[in-house]
Design an enzyme around this catalytic site. Sequence first.
Site, PDB file in Angstrom:
ATOM      1  CB  ILE A  72      -0.919   0.001   1.253  1.00 18.90           C
ATOM      2  CG1 ILE A  72      -1.939  -1.139   1.146  1.00 18.90           C
ATOM      3  CG2 ILE A  72      -1.630   1.353   1.419  1.00 18.90           C
ATOM      4  CD1 ILE A  72      -2.857  -1.273   2.346  1.00 18.90           C
ATOM      5  CB  CYS A  73       2.162   3.732  -1.788  1.00 23.07           C
ATOM      6  SG  CYS A  73       1.520   3.815  -3.459  1.00 23.07           S
ATOM      7  CB  ALA A  74       0.053   8.278  -1.119  1.00 23.73           C
TER       8      ALA A  74
END
Lengths: 375, 75
Positions: A72-74
Site C-alpha cells: 500500500i502507498c498513497a
Amino acid sequence: MTVTAMTAGELAKKVIAKESFFILDVRNEDAFEDWKVEGENIQYMNVPYFDLLDGVEDVLDQIPTDKDVVVICAKEGSSIFVAEMLSEEGRNVHYLQVGMKAWSEHLEPVKVGDLKDGGAIYQFVRIGKGCLSYMVVSDGEAAVIDATRMTDVFMNYANELGVTITNVLDTHLHADHISGGRKIAEAVNGVYWLPPKDATEVVFEYEPLEDGRTISVGNTKIDIQALYSPGHTIGSTSFIVDDAYLLSGDILFIDSIGRPDLAGLAEDWVGDLRETLYRRYRELAEDLMVLPAHFMMIEELNADGSVAEKLGTLFAKNHGLNIEDEAEFREMVTGNLPPQPNAYQEIRQTNMGKVVPDEETQREMEIGPNRCAVR
Amino acid sequence: MNIAKVLDAKALACPMPVVRARKTMKEMETGEILEVLTTDKGSVADLSAWAKSSGHEMLDQKEDAGVFTFYIKKG
C-alpha cells in the site's frame, strides 16, 4: 510470480470479515503513523519505498508466504513498484488500487434494519476514514443523512433501489469531511436541511432543521424527528427515525463521545455536551438503536460491518456517559483532546460554501483519520 | 547557492521523482547541491523523508504556481 490489483472494496471486505493478512505499507513513516488501513487481524510492516529502491532482499524474509500480502502507498505508483520487485523475487502479492486515496473514499453500504411500515435504513460505512452516512428509504422515496462528498454512491444506490431522494440532511456542520449534502439536494431537486445555529455563516439556501421538526419519507409515515442536541457544535441535531433509530451525529459514538472544540469553543460547549448526553438523551427510550456519524476503531464494527448499538447498552458501557462528576467530565472533554482533523478549518469553510476547492484539493483536505471523538 | 545540477521531475508521479533524484545524486560529489522540480504533491513529504533517510540535507524548498522546488545537498 504475480502482482494483482486489489480494489478498496475487496480490501474492505477482508477487514470486515476480520481476515488475517499482511500489509506492507511503503509510505513514509509519518504518513503511516498518522493514518493506515486498520483491521483486527492485520500484521503490518512499514518501509518507505525509497528505502527499497536497491531491492527488497533485506525485507524478504519478514514478509510471510502463508497469507495474503497487500502493498500500500498513497496513490498506488510506489506500491506497484515495490510489488513488482517482490514478484521478481518469487512472491505473489497484491497492491491496493489507487492506494490510500481510494481507501479514504470507499463507502460500503450495509442494511441496518427494516422500518415498521415497510422501507429500510441503510448505513454507508466509509471504512478508511470512519465516517458513517445514512439512507432512510420508504415507499419510493429516500432521505440521505450526513452524506460524504462521494455523492454518486448515494445517487446510484437510490437508483438501484428504485427510489427518489427527496430530503437531504446534515446533523451538523462537519469539520472532518466535506459534506455532499448540498450537492445531492441540488442534483435531485430535493430539500437540504441544516441546523440553523450551525448555518449562521453559510452562503447558500437551506431549510432550517429545528427542534421538534418532523420530516416524512414516502407516503407511509416514516418520521424523522429532529432533536436539538448541542455539544459537538452549537447546532448539532439528532434524529429519531421511525421511533426505533437514534441518529446521534457526532454527539455520541459507540465507544466514545463527541469533542466540543472543532469550532474553537470547547469551554463554551462542554456544558451543552453534558446537558445533551446526561439529560436529553436520558429521556429517550433505551431500546433506540444508536447510529452515529463516525466510528473511531475498527473494533466498533459489528460482524456485518455495521456500526450500531442500543442506547441502553451505551448508557451502561460507554465511558463518556458514565462520568458522574461534572468537573471530571469537563476535564476529560477539554483537557485531553486528540489532534484536530486534517485541514478542519478549511473543511468547515468549504461546508459553509465560503470556499470551493477543486476535487483534488478536497481529497487532500480529507486525508487522514476523522478524530471527532474523545474517549 | 551554487547549484551543481537541476533535475526536472515535473509531471512525474510517485515514485519517479525520488527514483530520478536518487539516480542523479549518485552521479554527484558530496557537498554538491541538486535542485529538483516536481509537480506531484506527494513528492513534498517523500523527497524530504528520502533525503533524511539517505543522509542528504534538504537546504530549502518552495512552491510557486504548483511547481515545487527543492535544494538538496549531497551527504
